[in-house]
Design a protein around this motif. Structure first.
Motif, mmCIF file in Angstrom:
data_model
loop_
_atom_site.group_PDB
_atom_site.id
_atom_site.type_symbol
_atom_site.label_atom_id
_atom_site.label_comp_id
_atom_site.label_asym_id
_atom_site.label_seq_id
_atom_site.Cartn_x
_atom_site.Cartn_y
_atom_site.Cartn_z
ATOM 1 N N ARG A 1 0.809 -1.214 0.000
ATOM 2 C CA ARG A 1 0.000 0.000 0.000
ATOM 3 C C ARG A 1 0.845 1.267 0.000
ATOM 4 O O ARG A 1 0.551 2.235 -0.697
ATOM 5 C CB ARG A 1 -0.909 -0.031 1.226
ATOM 6 C CG ARG A 1 -1.927 1.098 1.300
ATOM 7 C CD ARG A 1 -2.669 1.008 2.621
ATOM 8 N NE ARG A 1 -3.776 1.945 2.674
ATOM 9 C CZ ARG A 1 -4.343 2.332 3.795
ATOM 10 N NH1 ARG A 1 -3.912 1.867 4.950
ATOM 11 N NH2 ARG A 1 -5.357 3.176 3.777
ATOM 12 N N ARG A 2 1.935 1.268 0.774
ATOM 13 C CA ARG A 2 2.768 2.463 0.887
ATOM 14 C C ARG A 2 3.520 2.774 -0.404
ATOM 15 O O ARG A 2 3.970 3.898 -0.608
ATOM 16 C CB ARG A 2 3.760 2.294 2.030
ATOM 17 C CG ARG A 2 3.132 2.244 3.420
ATOM 18 C CD ARG A 2 4.188 2.221 4.489
ATOM 19 N NE ARG A 2 5.041 3.400 4.423
ATOM 20 C CZ ARG A 2 6.151 3.554 5.162
ATOM 21 N NH1 ARG A 2 6.537 2.600 5.990
ATOM 22 N NH2 ARG A 2 6.869 4.656 5.044
ATOM 23 N N ALA A 3 3.639 1.782 -1.264
ATOM 24 C CA ALA A 3 4.393 1.994 -2.508
ATOM 25 C C ALA A 3 3.723 3.011 -3.422
ATOM 26 O O ALA A 3 4.360 3.537 -4.337
ATOM 27 C CB ALA A 3 4.562 0.668 -3.250
ATOM 28 N N PHE A 4 2.432 3.297 -3.192
ATOM 29 C CA PHE A 4 1.715 4.220 -4.054
ATOM 30 C C PHE A 4 1.887 5.680 -3.623
ATOM 31 O O PHE A 4 1.506 6.591 -4.357
ATOM 32 C CB PHE A 4 0.221 3.877 -4.073
ATOM 33 C CG PHE A 4 -0.077 2.581 -4.772
ATOM 34 C CD1 PHE A 4 -0.350 2.553 -6.130
ATOM 35 C CD2 PHE A 4 -0.054 1.384 -4.078
ATOM 36 C CE1 PHE A 4 -0.605 1.359 -6.779
ATOM 37 C CE2 PHE A 4 -0.317 0.183 -4.720
ATOM 38 C CZ PHE A 4 -0.585 0.167 -6.073
ATOM 39 N N LYS B 1 2.608 6.220 -11.727
ATOM 40 C CA LYS B 1 3.522 6.911 -12.629
ATOM 41 C C LYS B 1 3.609 6.145 -13.940
ATOM 42 O O LYS B 1 3.540 4.928 -13.972
ATOM 43 C CB LYS B 1 4.928 7.009 -12.021
ATOM 44 C CG LYS B 1 5.111 8.092 -10.982
ATOM 45 C CD LYS B 1 6.569 8.159 -10.549
ATOM 46 C CE LYS B 1 6.797 9.253 -9.521
ATOM 47 N NZ LYS B 1 8.222 9.304 -9.099
ATOM 48 N N THR B 2 3.793 6.907 -15.002
ATOM 49 C CA THR B 2 4.022 6.327 -16.319
ATOM 50 C C THR B 2 5.186 7.055 -16.974
ATOM 51 O O THR B 2 5.176 8.282 -17.056
ATOM 52 C CB THR B 2 2.785 6.471 -17.223
ATOM 53 O OG1 THR B 2 1.633 5.967 -16.555
ATOM 54 C CG2 THR B 2 2.985 5.712 -18.515
ATOM 55 N N THR B 3 6.180 6.322 -17.408
ATOM 56 C CA THR B 3 7.292 6.931 -18.127
ATOM 57 C C THR B 3 6.917 7.080 -19.594
ATOM 58 O O THR B 3 6.464 6.127 -20.222
ATOM 59 C CB THR B 3 8.556 6.068 -18.017
ATOM 60 O OG1 THR B 3 8.906 5.900 -16.640
ATOM 61 C CG2 THR B 3 9.729 6.742 -18.742
ATOM 62 N N THR B 4 7.049 8.285 -20.112
ATOM 63 C CA THR B 4 6.744 8.529 -21.515
ATOM 64 C C THR B 4 7.964 9.108 -22.225
ATOM 65 O O THR B 4 8.778 9.805 -21.615
ATOM 66 C CB THR B 4 5.567 9.518 -21.675
ATOM 67 O OG1 THR B 4 5.902 10.758 -21.043
ATOM 68 C CG2 THR B 4 4.301 8.963 -21.049
ATOM 69 N N LEU C 1 2.440 1.137 -16.131
ATOM 70 C CA LEU C 1 2.064 1.822 -14.893
ATOM 71 C C LEU C 1 2.890 1.265 -13.748
ATOM 72 O O LEU C 1 3.165 0.064 -13.684
ATOM 73 C CB LEU C 1 0.583 1.603 -14.593
ATOM 74 C CG LEU C 1 -0.430 2.269 -15.509
ATOM 75 C CD1 LEU C 1 -1.828 1.816 -15.138
ATOM 76 C CD2 LEU C 1 -0.328 3.772 -15.424
ATOM 77 N N ARG C 2 3.281 2.138 -12.830
ATOM 78 C CA ARG C 2 4.030 1.691 -11.659
ATOM 79 C C ARG C 2 3.615 2.527 -10.459
ATOM 80 O O ARG C 2 3.134 3.655 -10.614
ATOM 81 C CB ARG C 2 5.533 1.822 -11.905
ATOM 82 C CG ARG C 2 6.020 3.249 -12.091
ATOM 83 C CD ARG C 2 7.514 3.284 -12.400
ATOM 84 N NE ARG C 2 8.057 4.623 -12.335
ATOM 85 C CZ ARG C 2 8.013 5.507 -13.309
ATOM 86 N NH1 ARG C 2 7.432 5.183 -14.447
ATOM 87 N NH2 ARG C 2 8.546 6.704 -13.168
ATOM 88 N N THR D 1 14.320 -0.282 -14.747
ATOM 89 C CA THR D 1 13.373 -1.394 -14.841
ATOM 90 C C THR D 1 12.632 -1.407 -16.184
ATOM 91 O O THR D 1 12.251 -2.478 -16.662
ATOM 92 C CB THR D 1 12.342 -1.328 -13.692
ATOM 93 O OG1 THR D 1 11.661 -0.071 -13.737
ATOM 94 C CG2 THR D 1 13.019 -1.482 -12.352
ATOM 95 N N GLU D 2 12.431 -0.253 -16.779
ATOM 96 C CA GLU D 2 11.766 -0.202 -18.082
ATOM 97 C C GLU D 2 12.705 -0.612 -19.212
ATOM 98 O O GLU D 2 12.263 -0.877 -20.329
ATOM 99 C CB GLU D 2 11.255 1.225 -18.357
ATOM 100 C CG GLU D 2 10.157 1.706 -17.428
ATOM 101 C CD GLU D 2 8.779 1.265 -17.870
ATOM 102 O OE1 GLU D 2 8.694 0.347 -18.704
ATOM 103 O OE2 GLU D 2 7.802 1.834 -17.379
#
Length: 223
Positions: A157-160, A171-174, A188-189, A201-202
């Motif tokens: 839960r805390r990861a958000f 978050k989304t990397t674009t 999504l992460r 990681t991506e």
């Protein structure tokens, strides 16, 4: 605002970035794929074949012709799940599920390359090869979207909780070009993950090693 007005606004190119003709063609192309994925998921939950006739059972409260524009608007403007939920009169969790369903369908189509009709970028390798060949400076950014707080007791839960915004986010990397046109959108992460960790990681960091000549702009950082 009535739902018909919302649909008209969200399908306007100023919001979704597509002409109505292009949006209509996209609906025709992706709707069967979406329905097939939904049926596959239902088949797994049933652990067997359909028992009732096709069309029976509960209907989607948020139909595909709304889900697709909502996803495009979110990707283009960053409008939050909560805000989209208010517009479409559904819960923010419904918006979140819809985006999670539609984004992979869009990613599979790939991203159009400006001035290169018929060419589409479907993978990170495609993006970096294009940038290297065309001398395109990439812009890499992490977009945060506020989401409903995960329920108590949910693992991770805390990861958000975003360290930057102090809110529950995804978050989304674009990756875009110098004119802001999107060339790739990552997974999504949870919002707590640092952008540098996301680059690893991506697989973005590895692409820089394979394409050392590619230049990129990263907000608040330099390369």
């Amino acid at each position: 605002m009535k739902i018909k007005q919302v649909r008209a606004a969200m399908s306007h190119h100023a919001f979704c970035g597509l002409s109505r003709k292009h949006l209509g063609a996209l609906v025709e192309e992706l709707a069967p794929r979406w329905e097939a994925r939904c049926e596959s998921a239902r088949h797994q939950r049933r652990e067997g074949a359909r028992q009732r006739q096709a069309g029976a059972g509960p209907k989607h409260e948020f139909v595909f012709t709304d889900r697709l524009p909502a996803t495009l608007v979110h990707l283009r403007t960053g409008l939050t799940h909560e805000a989209l939920g208010v517009l479409y009169e559904v819960g923010s969790s419904t918006i979140g599920r819809a985006l999670a369903e539609i984004r992979p369908l869009l990613a599979e189509r790939g991203f159009a390359v400006p001035d290169r009709p018929g060419v589409r970028l479907r993978t990170l390798a495609d993006v970096f090869a294009h940038a290297e060949a065309e001398d395109v400076t990439l812009r890499i950014d992490g977009m945060e979207t506020q989401v409903r707080r995960p329920r108590a007791g949910q693992p991770g839960r805390r990861a958000f909780v975003s360290g930057r915004r102090r809110q529950n986010t995804f978050k989304t990397t674009t990756i875009s070009d110098h004119q802001g046109r999107t060339l790739w959108s990552g997974a999504l992460r949870p919002g707590r993950m640092h952008d540098q960790n996301a680059l690893r990681t991506e697989g973005i960091a590895e692409q820089f090693h394979q394409h050392p000549g590619v230049k990129a702009e990263i907000p608040d950082q330099s390369r």
